[in-house]
Scaffold this active site. Structure first.
Site, mmCIF file in Angstrom:
data_model
loop_
_atom_site.group_PDB
_atom_site.id
_atom_site.type_symbol
_atom_site.label_atom_id
_atom_site.label_comp_id
_atom_site.label_asym_id
_atom_site.label_seq_id
_atom_site.Cartn_x
_atom_site.Cartn_y
_atom_site.Cartn_z
ATOM 1 N N LYS A 87 59.595 49.111 50.845
ATOM 2 C CA LYS A 87 59.656 47.720 51.569
ATOM 3 C C LYS A 87 60.861 47.444 52.278
ATOM 4 C CE LYS A 87 55.179 45.835 50.529
ATOM 5 N NZ LYS A 87 54.692 46.858 49.401
ATOM 6 N N GLU A 109 54.382 36.869 54.458
ATOM 7 C CA GLU A 109 53.121 36.819 53.595
ATOM 8 C C GLU A 109 53.520 37.692 52.455
ATOM 9 O OE1 GLU A 109 53.437 38.978 56.065
ATOM 10 O OE2 GLU A 109 52.919 40.870 55.043
ATOM 11 N N SER A 376 56.269 55.679 46.810
ATOM 12 C CA SER A 376 56.800 54.659 47.589
ATOM 13 C C SER A 376 57.309 53.570 46.605
ATOM 14 C CB SER A 376 55.455 53.735 47.950
ATOM 15 O OG SER A 376 54.358 53.692 47.036
HETATM 16 C C1 LIG Z 1 53.414 47.418 49.196
HETATM 17 C C2 LIG Z 1 53.329 48.600 48.520
HETATM 18 C C3 LIG Z 1 52.443 49.735 48.909
HETATM 19 C C4 LIG Z 1 51.309 49.392 49.898
HETATM 20 O O1 LIG Z 1 51.802 49.128 51.310
HETATM 21 P P1 LIG Z 1 51.882 50.014 52.580
HETATM 22 O O2 LIG Z 1 52.084 49.518 53.722
HETATM 23 O O3 LIG Z 1 50.524 50.763 52.604
HETATM 24 O O4 LIG Z 1 52.779 51.161 52.242
HETATM 25 C C5 LIG Z 1 52.620 50.910 48.416
HETATM 26 N N1 LIG Z 1 53.611 51.144 47.340
HETATM 27 C C6 LIG Z 1 54.309 50.184 47.153
HETATM 28 C C7 LIG Z 1 54.979 50.543 45.813
HETATM 29 C C8 LIG Z 1 54.244 48.715 47.452
HETATM 30 O O5 LIG Z 1 55.301 47.904 47.083
#
Ligand SMILES: *Cc1c(COP(=O)(O)O)cnc(C)c1O
Length: 396
Positions: A87, A109, A376
Site C-alpha cells: 500500500k 477511506e 502483498s
Molecule cells: C489491502 C490489502 C490487500 C487488498 O487490496 P488490493 O487492492 O486488492 O491489493 C491485499 N493484501 C494486503 C496485505 C493488503 O493490505
C-alpha cells in the site's frame, strides 16, 4: 486497454455526481502532466528507495519448491516495505501528486485500517493534514490501527451509515470530497472508483512488476511462467501483472476470497459470484443481491472483503488475459501456517490466498517452470485472528 473515456472495455468510466466532475478532471490533468515529468519521477523513486525500502526482494523459496515437488517458486516480498505492505507504493505516489497540485489536506477511506495507516504515514512524511473515514464497526475491530493513525497525526471519522464497514467508508469519503475540493485530495486505496483512479493506482503499483521482470531476468534469464496475487479491489495484483500483460506466455492468476465458500452467502469472490453493475463511480463486477443492491461480503481477510473488483481486472477477465480463482478461508489459513513454517515468512492472510493457490498448482507443473507469488503484506497483524480461527485466544 484503457480508452480515452476512462474505460477498460465495457468497465470503468466516471459514474459520479456533477459536483465531483471538476475534481477528477483536475486530477487527471495533473497526473498526465506529472507522470511524464522527470523531476516528479525522480522524487517518487527516491521515496520508494530511501523511505519505503524498495526494490523489494524477489526471493527463491527453495524449501517450498522442494516440498511441493514441481514448479520453482519465487516470492515478491512486498511485506518487507515500510508499513508492511504494497500500500505504501500508492500512497507515496498520490501524496506527492497531491502536494504538487497544491493540496494541503488528504482524505481516505479504510477498511481494516491498512490503507488508513499507510495514508497517515505518507501524510505525516509530507506534512499534510489527513482525515480517514472508517466504518464504525471496523474502528472497534481494528482499534490498534485507529491508534496508529492518530499517532501519525490523522483524524479518524467513524462512519455509521449502511453496514458501517468499508463500502460505507468509501461512500462517505466521496461525499466529503464533494464538500471540499479546493484544498483536498481523495487518496483512494485500490484500483477502483472513477477514472482516473484505477489508472493512477495501477501505475504507482506497477513498480512491483517492473522489478519482478528485472529481478527474474537477472536470476533466471527469462520471464516467469505464472504470476499470481490476491485480489481485493485488485491493486497489488494489478501492480504485479501490469508489465506482463503484453507477454502473453506469462499466465496471470488473481486469487479472490471465497470466504466460507462461493456457494454460501459468506463470500467476497466477485468474479465467481458477482454481476456487472455500477457502484463507487465505476462500472465493474460486484457482489449483488437479487435486487441488484450491493451484497454484504465476508472473508477472514479484512483486506479482501470489498464487494467489487477494479475495472481493469474485470476487463482482463472478460478478455481471458488473466484467470481468477476463489480460495476459501480454510485454504488461506492453512497456507498462512504453511509459509510460516516452511520458509520462516509470515504472510498477510490476504497474501496467503495466493500462496494457497500456488500450493494447488505447483506440484503438477514441471520443475523447469517458474511461479512468482506476490506477498502483498506481512502477517503480524493477522496472528490474533488466525489463533482465534484455530480456537486459541492468545490474549488469555
Ligand atoms: C489491502 C490489502 C490487500 C487488498 O487490496 P488490493 O487492492 O486488492 O491489493 C491485499 N493484501 C494486503 C496485505 C493488503 O493490505
Amino acid at each position: 486497454m484503457l480508452n480515452h473515456n476512462g474505460k477498460f472495455g465495457d468497465h470503468g468510466g466516471q459514474y459520479i455526481p456533477e459536483t465531483l466532475m471538476n475534481a477528477v478532471i483536475e486530477l487527471e490533468e495533473a497526473y498526465n502532466h506529472y507522470k511524464n515529468d522527470s523531476a516528479f519521477n525522480k522524487e517518487l523513486q527516491d521515496l520508494f528507495n530511501d523511505y519505503a525500502g524498495r526494490p523489494s526482494r524477489l526471493y527463491y523459496a527453495a524449501h517450498m519448491t522442494q516440498d511441493l515437488g514441481g514448479a520453482k517458486i519465487y516470492l515478491k516480498r512486498e511485506d518487507l516495505n515500510h508499513t508492511g505492505s504494497h500500500k505504501i507504493n500508492n500512497v507515496l505516489g498520490q501524496c506527492l501528486l497531491a502536494k504538487k497540485m497544491g493540496k494541503t489536506r488528504i482524505i481516505a477511506e479504510t477498511g481494516a485500517g491498512q490503507h488508513g495507516v499507510a495514508t497517515a504515514t505518507a501524510a505525516a512524511l509530507m506534512g499534510m493534514e489527513c482525515e480517514v473515514f472508517m466504518g464504525e464497526e471496523d474502528t472497534k475491530r481494528q482499534a490498534l490501527n485507529v491508534y496508529r493513525m492518530r499517532l501519525l497525526g490523522a483524524k479518524v471519522h467513524p462512519v455509521t451509515s449502511g453496514t458501517s464497514t468499508l463500502k460505507d467508508a468509501v461512500s462517505e469519503a466521496m461525499r466529503e470530497w464533494t464538500k471540499r475540493i479546493d484544498d483536498t485530495h481523495y487518496l483512494l486505496g485500490s484500483v477502483m472508483g472513477p477514472h482516473p483512479f484505477p489508472m493512477i493506482v495501477r501505475d504507482f503499483q506497477s513498480v512491483i512488476s517492473r522489478e519482478i521482470k528485472q529481478q527474474m531476468t537477472e536470476k533466471e534469464g527469462r520471464l516467469p511462467d505464472v504470476v499470481m496475487a490476491c485480489v481485493g479491489g485488485g491493486s497489488n495484483a494489478m501492480g504485479a501483472f501490469y508489465h506482463f500483460i503484453e507477454d502473453k506466455q506469462v499466465r496471470l492468476i488473481g486469487c479472490e476470497a471465497a470466504g466460507r465458500g462461493i456457494d454460501t452467502a459468506e463470500t467476497a469472490a466477485t468474479i465467481a459470484t458477482g454481476k456487472q453493475g455500477i457502484f463507487h463511480g465505476m462500472k465493474s463486477y460486484f457482489c449483488q443481491d437479487e435486487y441488484g443492491q450491493i451484497a454484504p461480503v465476508y472473508s477472514i481477510s479484512a483486506g479482501l472483503d470489498y464487494p467489487g473488483i477494479g475495472p481493469e481486472h474485470a476487463y482482463l477477465y472478460d478478455t481471458k488475459r488473466a484467470e481468477y480463482v476463489a480460495v476459501t478461508d480454510d485454504e488461506a489459513v492453512h497456507a498462512f501456517e504453511y509459509l510460516s513454517r516452511i520458509e520462516g515468512i509470515i504472510p498477510a492472510i490476504e497474501s496467503a490466498h495466493a500462496v494457497a493457490h500456488a500450493m494447488k498448482i505447483a506440484p503438477s507443473m514441471g520443475k523447469d517452470r517458474i511461479i512468482v507469488i506476490n506477498i502483498s503484506g506481512r502477517g503480524d497483524k493477522d496472528c490474533a485472528a488466525i489463533a482465534r480461527y484455530r480456537g486459541e485466544n492468545i490474549y488469555e
